[in-house]
Write a protein that holds these residues in place. Structure first.
Motif, short mmCIF file in Angstrom:
data_model
loop_
_atom_site.label_atom_id
_atom_site.label_comp_id
_atom_site.label_asym_id
_atom_site.label_seq_id
_atom_site.Cartn_x
_atom_site.Cartn_y
_atom_site.Cartn_z
N UNK A 191 0.83 -1.21 0.00
CA UNK A 191 0.00 0.00 0.00
C UNK A 191 0.86 1.26 0.00
N UNK A 192 2.04 1.19 0.61
CA UNK A 192 2.92 2.35 0.67
C UNK A 192 3.49 2.71 -0.69
N UNK A 193 3.42 1.77 -1.64
CA UNK A 193 3.91 2.06 -2.99
C UNK A 193 2.77 2.07 -4.01
N UNK A 194 1.54 2.23 -3.51
CA UNK A 194 0.37 2.28 -4.39
C UNK A 194 -0.12 3.71 -4.49
N UNK A 195 0.02 4.30 -5.65
CA UNK A 195 -0.45 5.67 -5.87
C UNK A 195 -1.96 5.62 -6.19
N UNK A 196 -2.69 6.51 -5.57
CA UNK A 196 -4.15 6.53 -5.72
C UNK A 196 -4.53 7.40 -6.92
N UNK A 197 -5.45 6.87 -7.75
CA UNK A 197 -5.89 7.59 -8.95
C UNK A 197 -7.34 8.05 -8.77
N UNK A 198 -7.75 9.10 -9.52
CA UNK A 198 -9.10 9.63 -9.38
C UNK A 198 -10.15 8.79 -10.10
N UNK A 199 -11.13 8.33 -9.37
CA UNK A 199 -12.19 7.49 -9.94
C UNK A 199 -12.97 8.23 -11.02
N UNK A 200 -13.18 9.53 -10.85
CA UNK A 200 -14.09 10.24 -11.75
C UNK A 200 -13.58 10.35 -13.18
N UNK A 201 -12.25 10.24 -13.39
CA UNK A 201 -11.76 10.36 -14.76
C UNK A 201 -12.02 9.08 -15.57
N UNK A 202 -12.44 8.01 -14.89
CA UNK A 202 -12.77 6.78 -15.58
C UNK A 202 -14.26 6.71 -15.96
N UNK A 203 -15.06 7.67 -15.48
CA UNK A 203 -16.49 7.67 -15.77
C UNK A 203 -16.73 7.76 -17.28
N UNK A 204 -17.51 6.84 -17.79
CA UNK A 204 -17.88 6.87 -19.21
C UNK A 204 -16.78 6.42 -20.15
N UNK A 205 -15.66 5.94 -19.62
CA UNK A 205 -14.55 5.49 -20.45
C UNK A 205 -14.64 3.98 -20.62
N UNK A 206 -14.76 3.53 -21.87
CA UNK A 206 -14.90 2.10 -22.13
C UNK A 206 -13.60 1.35 -21.86
N UNK A 207 -12.49 1.90 -22.29
CA UNK A 207 -11.20 1.26 -22.11
C UNK A 207 -10.47 1.90 -20.94
N UNK A 208 -10.38 1.18 -19.85
CA UNK A 208 -9.75 1.73 -18.64
C UNK A 208 -8.25 1.93 -18.81
N UNK A 209 -7.69 1.36 -19.87
CA UNK A 209 -6.28 1.55 -20.14
C UNK A 209 -6.00 2.82 -20.95
N UNK A 210 -7.05 3.54 -21.32
CA UNK A 210 -6.89 4.72 -22.17
C UNK A 210 -7.71 5.88 -21.62
N UNK A 211 -7.22 6.49 -20.54
CA UNK A 211 -7.88 7.64 -19.94
C UNK A 211 -6.99 8.87 -20.07
N UNK A 212 -7.50 9.98 -19.60
CA UNK A 212 -6.72 11.23 -19.64
C UNK A 212 -5.43 11.12 -18.81
N UNK A 213 -5.41 10.17 -17.86
CA UNK A 213 -4.21 10.00 -17.03
C UNK A 213 -3.00 9.63 -17.88
N UNK A 214 -3.22 9.02 -19.03
CA UNK A 214 -2.12 8.59 -19.88
C UNK A 214 -1.36 9.76 -20.50
#
Length: 553
Positions: free
Chosen positions: A183-206
């Protein structure tokens, strides 16, 4: 473990360079990147800091497969729940407190967890950070439709429940001692940027990551730099720098030249090379020191290749590497020879492993006895498989390139053909590395989970992406005994018992040789006197683990 004995067969630096036909890498003219170059309208001389890396960060979603240099961006943009300080102790980050048995965060049997979070933290786009983001991030790591960087530990988490915006709970299907370190090496990502995104591997985070960290992503010039700006609403102290520039300089001679000229404030991964150490220590206005590291250098083998299925081949290759000459002649004796992935500083280090012997005659005998016969071209073969392969690393790392040439020569003495195939950093450590497309590599790895000795992500058989797993086992190493010891070590909470387990595992791997260990890093770090804050931390994989604390006067 004692140092290797020097024997007359070892070469001095001049002899080694002559043998390789290399007098050193040529130095390219450095780019202008000094105080007179502004990157942002809000940047002033005192408010801008330039951090140099030899490799280019390319993966900006921290839960996807990545390498150390990518974490240089993560620590600036994202946050973990808690982290390790240089003494190996946890400190809270997004968590309100580090869960322990004493404070009721972890049950005595290690199966029930309660995690309390800070209130009032926001994502860079202004969206409130909540426990739902943590639940989403933890579950994303085991989502079969997501390319996760690892599943170790997360797969044991069940019934993750959001109690409130600042609290969540879960149960473990079985005790897992490294869970806090994971957990100490797990960076937390924002859930809301995945809303409506079909491919979870291709979000704005990329392309434009959004985190809760001390710096906001501003822009990127591919192949040159990333510009980050201060998150003035950060929930911890800092940041103390208005603009952070992460600059890529793949040629290590050029990076050192830019450090000397003042174009780079802090030299990060791969640091100042040992051949520049003596001069660097005399530079006015610079802070230069040698620091220990948990990273080890090795020749990594792709264990799916037919050449490496025979253990005798791996043993002969290791015996044909003149480690002492490489360390002394090329690296000026700065790093220390090692036989394992475990750093000497670790409680779990095995100091009783067999000491490497450089012996061309014995290496040839091993291959002869194993049936690898030399052909008319001098290259050995067996059952239609030639003992020939490529070796790759980062183009521009001149010491590695010189070491490759040296190893190429000594391998030829035992009838092995090694072709050098170096690549730009973004290519080398992209799919070529992650998907095990290489034959062999010269690579530096820190395989630990912070201060915890668990290395399941790198050595568990099920963690090989090329074999259908989700992890970092790019050597595609398969060993049932190692798997058994990793499971056993993760289920034990008694340090003395775990030490015995992980020392046995090191012995098994030293005998099996899925990689050929060269040395444990001792790195030459440098920054200008105007910079304060950088601190060595053997429990983290990148220099900028505490970039939130850095300042420039």
């Amino acid at each position: 473990m004692t140092d290797e004995k020097k024997i007359s067969a070892h070469l001095n630096r001049r002899q080694a360079l002559m043998m390789m036909g290399a007098a050193g890498a040529s130095v390219m003219a450095p780019m202008a990147f000094g105080r007179d170059r502004a990157f942002a309208a809000n940047a002033d001389a005192a408010g801008q800091l330039v951090l140099g890396f030899s490799q280019e960060p390319t993966v900006f979603n921290p839960l996807m497969p990545h390498i150390e240099v990518d974490e240089g961006v993560y620590y600036a943009v994202y946050d973990t729940l808690f982290d390790f300080n240089p003494d190996g102790e946890f400190f809270a980050n997004l968590a309100a407190e580090v869960p322990t048995v004493a404070n009721g965060g972890i049950s005595a049997d290690g199966l029930s967890w309660v995690l309390k979070l800070k209130d009032g933290v926001t994502w860079h786009d202004g969206t409130p950070f909540t426990a739902a983001d943590v639940k989403f991030s933890l579950e994303l790591t085991v989502d079969p439709d997501f390319r996760s960087f690892r599943s170790t530990g997360y797969k044991f988490m069940n019934d993750i429940t959001v109690v409130s915006d600042t609290e969540l709970t879960w149960t473990m299907s079985e005790p897992f001692a490294p869970m806090a370190a994971i957990l100490a090496s797990t960076f937390i990502v924002p859930m809301h940027v995945f809303d409506g995104v079909e491919d979870k591997n291709a979000t704005i985070l990329n392309t434009a990551p959004i985190g809760t960290g001390p710096f906001k992503f501003k822009n990127r010039m591919a192949g040159d730099h990333i510009e980050l700006e201060a998150n003035t609403g950060y929930h911890l102290d800092g940041p103390f720098v208005k603009t952070l520039i992460i600059k890529y300089v793949p040629d290590l001679n050029v990076m050192y030249t830019q450090f000397k000229s003042g174009d780079i404030d802090v030299v990060g991964l791969q640091w100042i090379t040992p051949d520049h150490l003596a001069e660097a220590q005399t530079l006015e206005g610079k802070v230069v020191n040698v620091a220990g590291s948990a990273t080890f250098e090795s020749i990594g083998l792709n264990m799916t290749r037919p050449q490496f299925q025979d253990k005798a081949v791996r043993q002969a290759l290791y015996m044909a590497i003149d480690k002492t000459s490489i360390i002394d002649a090329l690296y000026y004796g700065v790093p220390s020879s090692t036989e394992t992935f475990m750093p000497r500083q670790s409680y779990y280090y095995n100091d009783s492993l067999p000491i490497h012997e450089f012996n061309i005659e014995k290496a040839n005998a091993l291959l002869d006895d194993a049936g690898w016969a030399k052909g008319s071209d001098g290259i050995r073969a067996k059952d239609g498989v030639r003992l020939a392969f490529s070796n790759s690393t980062t183009a521009g790392n001149h010491l590695r390139e010189q070491a490759q040439q040296f190893i190429q020569q000594t391998f030829s003495m035992i009838g092995v053909e090694m072709t050098i195939k170096n690549l730009p950093p973004a290519v080398m450590w992209g799919d070529y590395w992650m998907n095990s497309e290489f034959d062999t590599v010269v690579v530096g790895l820190n395989t630990l989970a912070g201060a915890d000795p668990d290395t399941s992500d790198y050595f568990m058989s099920s963690m090989s992406p090329t074999l259908g797993g989700s992890g970092q086992n790019t050597f595609a190493y398969q060993n049932t005994k190692v798997d058994e010891l990793l499971v056993k070590g993760a289920q034990s909470f008694v340090p003395e018992d775990r030490k015995e387990i992980y020392q046995e595992m090191q012995a098994v791997m030293r005998d099996d040789l899925p990689f050929l260990p060269l040395f444990q890093y001792a790195v030459v770090k440098g920054w200008t006197e105007e910079v304060s804050g950088p601190a060595p931390n053997v429990n983290n994989r990148i220099d900028s683990w505490n970039v939130r604390d850095w300042s420039h006067s």
